[in-house]
Design an enzyme around this catalytic site. Structure first.
Site, PDB file in Angstrom:
ATOM      1  N   GLU A 197       0.879  -1.346  -0.031  1.00 49.49           N
ATOM      2  CA  GLU A 197      -0.248   0.078  -0.274  1.00 49.49           C
ATOM      3  C   GLU A 197       0.839   1.706   0.241  1.00 49.49           C
ATOM      4  OE1 GLU A 197      -3.951   0.479   0.446  1.00 49.49           O
ATOM      5  OE2 GLU A 197      -3.510   2.441  -0.185  1.00 49.49           O
ATOM      6  N   HIS A 221      -9.052   2.696   5.112  1.00 50.49           N
ATOM      7  CA  HIS A 221      -8.263   4.326   4.338  1.00 50.49           C
ATOM      8  C   HIS A 221      -8.509   5.398   5.721  1.00 50.49           C
ATOM      9  CE1 HIS A 221      -6.060   3.516   0.939  1.00 50.49           C
ATOM     10  NE2 HIS A 221      -6.071   1.805   0.906  1.00 50.49           N
ATOM     11  N   HIS A 232       0.140  23.859  32.511  1.00 49.75           N
ATOM     12  CA  HIS A 232       0.658  22.388  31.697  1.00 49.75           C
ATOM     13  C   HIS A 232       2.360  22.489  32.244  1.00 49.75           C
ATOM     14  CE1 HIS A 232      -2.344  21.854  28.762  1.00 49.75           C
ATOM     15  NE2 HIS A 232      -2.658  22.307  29.025  1.00 49.75           N
TER      16      HIS A 232
HETATM   17  C1  HCA Z   1      -6.074  -0.433  -4.039  1.00 43.51           C
HETATM   18  C2  HCA Z   1      -6.899  -1.941  -3.103  1.00 43.51           C
HETATM   19  C3  HCA Z   1      -6.589  -2.137  -1.122  1.00 43.51           C
HETATM   20  C4  HCA Z   1      -6.245  -3.774  -1.134  1.00 43.51           C
HETATM   21  C5  HCA Z   1      -7.116  -4.072   0.472  1.00 43.51           C
HETATM   22  C6  HCA Z   1      -6.697  -5.159   1.027  1.00 43.51           C
HETATM   23  C7  HCA Z   1      -7.994  -0.871  -0.491  1.00 43.51           C
HETATM   24  O1  HCA Z   1      -7.701  -0.187  -3.279  1.00 43.51           O
HETATM   25  O2  HCA Z   1      -5.441  -0.952  -3.591  1.00 43.51           O
HETATM   26  O3  HCA Z   1      -6.256  -5.755   0.033  1.00 43.51           O
HETATM   27  O4  HCA Z   1      -7.008  -5.712   2.053  1.00 43.51           O
HETATM   28  O5  HCA Z   1      -7.685  -0.545   0.065  1.00 43.51           O
HETATM   29  O6  HCA Z   1      -9.295  -1.549  -1.157  1.00 43.51           O
HETATM   30  O7  HCA Z   1      -5.511  -0.925  -0.945  1.00 43.51           O
HETATM   31 CU    CU Z   2      -5.769   0.469   0.112  1.00 42.90          CU
END
Ligand code: HCA
Ligand code: CU
Length: 380
Positions: A15, A200, A294
């Site tokens: 990622e 995310h 503080h």
């Molecule tokens: C992406 C895929 C992924 C996959 C996550 C996972 C997402 O969109 O690049 O396999 O658990 O966020 O869905 O990173």
């Molecule tokens: Cu992802």
């Protein structure tokens, strides 16, 4: 307790590589993998070998490095990808396919029945080829998928008896902790399989969602260093550590916490980034105390305003004193450091002087030292 048995799947090399400024050389991948291994993450996820020839060679190099962490690679639900992935010698495959109406239409064009058939075909094939490889099946864009579709897919995959783990992915960072909790609990209850959460951070819930997933019985959490990833990334390693540490230090005792700052700095520098000032644990202001009230309390007992102990991360706290919000207790502490024995009246006078000057411009430490030493000279 759910937090006693969880593992981190560190995805900086997958990622994280999808982050706008991340292009890791082979040497950098080995360095990052080595640091993460020393930190103690249980698993390291790497970009698919199908991405490019170098990606494939880099997986082989990291597999060959003999780390304690298990090495995984991330592939599409595709037999050809699986063959190439298995050939690299990884310990596990993370397989993913989109299930939201948007991804079904624009990503692969398959219906839910077709997804289920494809998953069965690919997973059975992989299991035949590699009986001991750890297999994970995940839906992409889980939280914008229809609940009935998700349950059909997950239950069909669980029934095959081929996978070790199911994954849920908040691909666009839209989920709320309650939603994550509800879905993960349901999957744990219905399938009894391990569950992984990948979240995310588009709307700021990635750490809270990871925590909610663990509370609901998830066994694996995806992180990246500094949270780098597509757009503004996923659950940051340091953020997850901070969250779990504040629940109970024992939950993160298995990790080498003093390495976190190094890990953050190395990845920031490779990606040509500054660590954000407000970053969890390693941000430049994470352990700076400012206001007089503080400062006084922290000097008496740091736990008054510190939920994380900087020394546990090999870091130090700072009490800022050269500003208009300062107080005489903080100024006294500085006098003590300088070995000056000043009475309260003198210290209060110096403090007023500092405040007045700081109204125009904050003072550097050496300027305060000069004021303190002048006061000591006068009172001597
Ligand atoms: C992406 C895929 C992924 C996959 C996550 C996972 C997402 O969109 O690049 O396999 O658990 O966020 O869905 O990173
Ligand atoms: Cu992802």
């Amino acid at each position: 307790m759910p937090f006693d048995h969880y593992a981190i799947i560190e995805s900086t090399l997958r990622e994280g590589e999808q982050f706008s400024t991340a292009t890791f050389t082979s040497g950098q991948k080995l360095e990052i993998a080595g640091l993460l291994d020393d930190f103690g993450v249980e698993m390291i996820e790497m970009t698919s070998p199908c991405a490019s020839p170098q990606s494939e060679a880099d997986i082989r190099a990291v597999v060959g490095a003999g780390l304690n962490a298990r090495i995984l690679t991330h592939i599409r639900c595709h037999k050809g990808d699986a063959i190439r992935a298995l050939d690299t010698g990884v310990d596990g495959l993370d397989i993913v396919i989109g299930t939201s109406p948007k991804l079904m239409e624009h990503s692969h064009g398959k219906s839910i029945s077709e997804i289920i058939d494809l998953a069965a075909d690919v997973l059975e094939f992989v299991r035949q080829q590699a009986p001991n490889t750890v297999l994970r099946f995940s839906t992409e864009d889980t939280f914008r998928s229809r609940e009935s579709d998700l349950l059909r897919v997950y239950l069909a995959v669980a029934d095959l008896g081929m996978v070790n783990r199911l994954g849920v992915a908040d691909t666009v960072g839209v989920a709320l902790p309650q939603q994550v909790h509800a879905l993960v609990s349901q999957l744990v209850r219905l399938t009894g399989l391990d569950v992984e959460f990948h979240g995310h951070n588009d709307s700021g819930c990635a750490v809270a969602n990871a925590c909610a997933a663990l509370e609901a019985g998830a066994t694996h959490i995806d992180t990246t260093v500094l949270g780098i990833g597509e757009r503004n990334g996923i659950t940051p390693l340091g953020g997850l550590i901070a969250r779990l540490y504040t629940l109970d230090r024992a939950y993160v005792a298995k990790y080498n916490l003093k390495l976190l700052a190094r890990v953050d700095h190395v990845v920031a520098s490779i990606c040509d980034l500054e660590i954000p000032f407000n970053n969890y644990i390693t941000g430049s202001s994470a352990f700076i105390h400012k206001a007089g009230i503080h400062a006084k309390a922290v000097l008496a007992d740091p736990a008054t305003y510190e939920i994380l102990r900087p020394q546990d991360f090999g870091l130090t706290r700072e009490v800022a004193i050269g500003h208009r919000l300062t107080g005489w207790n903080a100024i006294r502490e500085r006098a003590v450091v300088l070995g000056l024995n000043l009475d309260e009246l003198t210290l209060r006078a110096v403090t007023q002087d500092v405040k007045q000057r700081a109204d125009i411009q904050p003072l550097a430490l050496h300027e305060i030292d000069t004021l303190l030493m002048a006061a000591a000279g006068q009172s001597a």
